[in-house]
Design a protein around this motif. Structure first.
Motif, PDB file in Angstrom:
ATOM      1  N   GLU A  54      71.027  22.966 -19.197  1.00 23.73           N
ATOM      2  CA  GLU A  54      71.652  22.952 -17.883  1.00 23.73           C
ATOM      3  C   GLU A  54      71.152  21.766 -17.078  1.00 23.73           C
ATOM      4  O   GLU A  54      69.962  21.542 -16.956  1.00 23.73           O
ATOM      5  N   ASP A  86      59.356  15.400  -7.823  1.00 27.95           N
ATOM      6  CA  ASP A  86      59.296  16.493  -8.792  1.00 27.95           C
ATOM      7  C   ASP A  86      58.231  16.227  -9.851  1.00 27.95           C
ATOM      8  O   ASP A  86      57.604  17.152 -10.362  1.00 27.95           O
ATOM      9  N   GLU A  90      55.856  25.809 -18.597  1.00 23.49           N
ATOM     10  CA  GLU A  90      55.999  26.651 -17.406  1.00 23.49           C
ATOM     11  C   GLU A  90      56.273  25.798 -16.169  1.00 23.49           C
ATOM     12  O   GLU A  90      57.157  26.110 -15.367  1.00 23.49           O
ATOM     13  N   THR A 126      59.800  24.325 -16.222  1.00 20.17           N
ATOM     14  CA  THR A 126      60.793  25.362 -15.932  1.00 20.17           C
ATOM     15  C   THR A 126      60.818  25.671 -14.431  1.00 20.17           C
ATOM     16  O   THR A 126      61.889  25.832 -13.842  1.00 20.17           O
ATOM     17  N   ALA A 127      59.642  25.729 -13.814  1.00 19.53           N
ATOM     18  CA  ALA A 127      59.559  25.985 -12.372  1.00 19.53           C
ATOM     19  C   ALA A 127      60.200  24.849 -11.583  1.00 19.53           C
ATOM     20  O   ALA A 127      60.935  25.091 -10.615  1.00 19.53           O
ATOM     21  N   GLN A 156      62.562  22.868 -12.657  1.00 20.84           N
ATOM     22  CA  GLN A 156      64.008  22.953 -12.892  1.00 20.84           C
ATOM     23  C   GLN A 156      64.645  24.062 -12.046  1.00 20.84           C
ATOM     24  O   GLN A 156      65.841  24.019 -11.771  1.00 20.84           O
ATOM     25  N   SER A 157      63.841  25.061 -11.646  1.00 10.87           N
ATOM     26  CA  SER A 157      64.388  26.168 -10.854  1.00 10.87           C
ATOM     27  C   SER A 157      64.543  25.827  -9.372  1.00 10.87           C
ATOM     28  O   SER A 157      65.163  26.579  -8.626  1.00 10.87           O
ATOM     29  N   PRO A 163      66.141  24.584  -6.196  1.00  7.93           N
ATOM     30  CA  PRO A 163      67.552  24.328  -5.872  1.00  7.93           C
ATOM     31  C   PRO A 163      67.823  22.832  -5.659  1.00  7.93           C
ATOM     32  O   PRO A 163      66.976  22.108  -5.123  1.00  7.93           O
ATOM     33  N   LYS A 164      69.006  22.400  -6.075  1.00  9.03           N
ATOM     34  CA  LYS A 164      69.366  20.975  -5.968  1.00  9.03           C
ATOM     35  C   LYS A 164      69.418  20.500  -4.521  1.00  9.03           C
ATOM     36  O   LYS A 164      69.169  19.341  -4.240  1.00  9.03           O
ATOM     37  N   ALA A 205      58.601  25.841  -6.200  1.00  7.83           N
ATOM     38  CA  ALA A 205      58.223  25.949  -7.614  1.00  7.83           C
ATOM     39  C   ALA A 205      57.259  27.108  -7.821  1.00  7.83           C
ATOM     40  O   ALA A 205      57.368  27.855  -8.799  1.00  7.83           O
ATOM     41  N   TYR A 246      58.822  30.527  -8.066  1.00  8.97           N
ATOM     42  CA  TYR A 246      59.377  30.843  -9.397  1.00  8.97           C
ATOM     43  C   TYR A 246      58.427  31.755 -10.173  1.00  8.97           C
ATOM     44  O   TYR A 246      58.855  32.673 -10.854  1.00  8.97           O
ATOM     45  N   THR A 266      58.361  35.611  -9.094  1.00  6.68           N
ATOM     46  CA  THR A 266      59.544  36.461  -9.294  1.00  6.68           C
ATOM     47  C   THR A 266      59.524  37.120 -10.650  1.00  6.68           C
ATOM     48  O   THR A 266      58.862  36.779 -11.549  1.00  6.68           O
TER      49      THR A 266
END
Length: 191
Positions: free
Chosen positions: A137, A146, A162, A165-166, A168-169, A171-172, A185, A188, A191
């Motif tokens: 994605e 980032d 990890e 992935t955080a 990437q989570s 929001p744009k 981050a 993430y 949750t």
């Protein structure tokens, strides 16, 4: 070539498993993530890659054919041997490796012990035409902020996978402020 092994786990070594196949015990080197999940006495299915060299004949095992494929791709990079390739797959998921290659992020690969900046750049150059974004994605180059968030998360003890992935989570449309992106981050993980 031995492409597939199914058998009972007889022994758990530090970097390998001994798998009983009929009356034979095969030593199979595996990524540390697979080694951590394996239990003595359980039946295991491994997709294997046989490395035969003048001074070495070793069997490497993986949970999926895709991991085995990436192991072969990594072996095709000049200067990457089986031990380093298995280390990379022990630290990074296939998707994390693909993202690093497609986004041209040698810093992600160089976090693997034994992979320096030069080797990371070699991996990216070597595999760029061989790796696709199919199934990933929103692969996009990582912004500098980032990258700083990624470094902060790994310094806090999160693994590269990890942390990535955080990141990437996030929001744009989130602000490009380091502190705010780090908070997002970290959310993430809660949750």
């Amino acid at each position: 070539m031995i492409a597939y092994v199914e058998g009972k786990v007889l022994e758990l070594g530090e970097t390998y498993l001994v798998i009983q196949v009929g009356a034979v015990g095969l030593q199979v080197f595996v990524p540390s993530t697979l080694r951590a999940k394996a239990r003595a006495g359980e039946t295991l299915v491994l997709f294997t890659y046989l490395v035969v060299r003048e001074d070495l004949m070793a069997l490497y095992g993986f949970e999926t054919p895709l991991e085995r494929e990436f192991f072969g791709l990594l072996l095709g990079v000049n200067g990457i041997g089986p031990r380093l390739a298995i280390s990379i797959l022990s630290v990074l998921s296939v998707d994390a490796i693909r993202r690093a290659i497609l986004s041209e992020q040698p810093e992600v690969l160089s976090r693997v012990p034994g992979v320096g900046r030069k080797n990371a750049q070699k991996i990216i150059l070597s595999l760029q035409g061989k790796v696709t974004a199919e199934g990933l994605e929103g692969v996009r180059p990582m912004a500098e902020v980032d990258q700083e968030v990624l470094e902060a998360l790994t310094s806090l003890g999160y693994s590269v996978v990890e942390a990535q992935t955080a990141v990437q989570s996030i929001p744009k449309d989130a602000p490009m402020d380091l502190e705010e992106r780090l908070k997002l981050a970290l959310r993430y993980f809660s949750t």
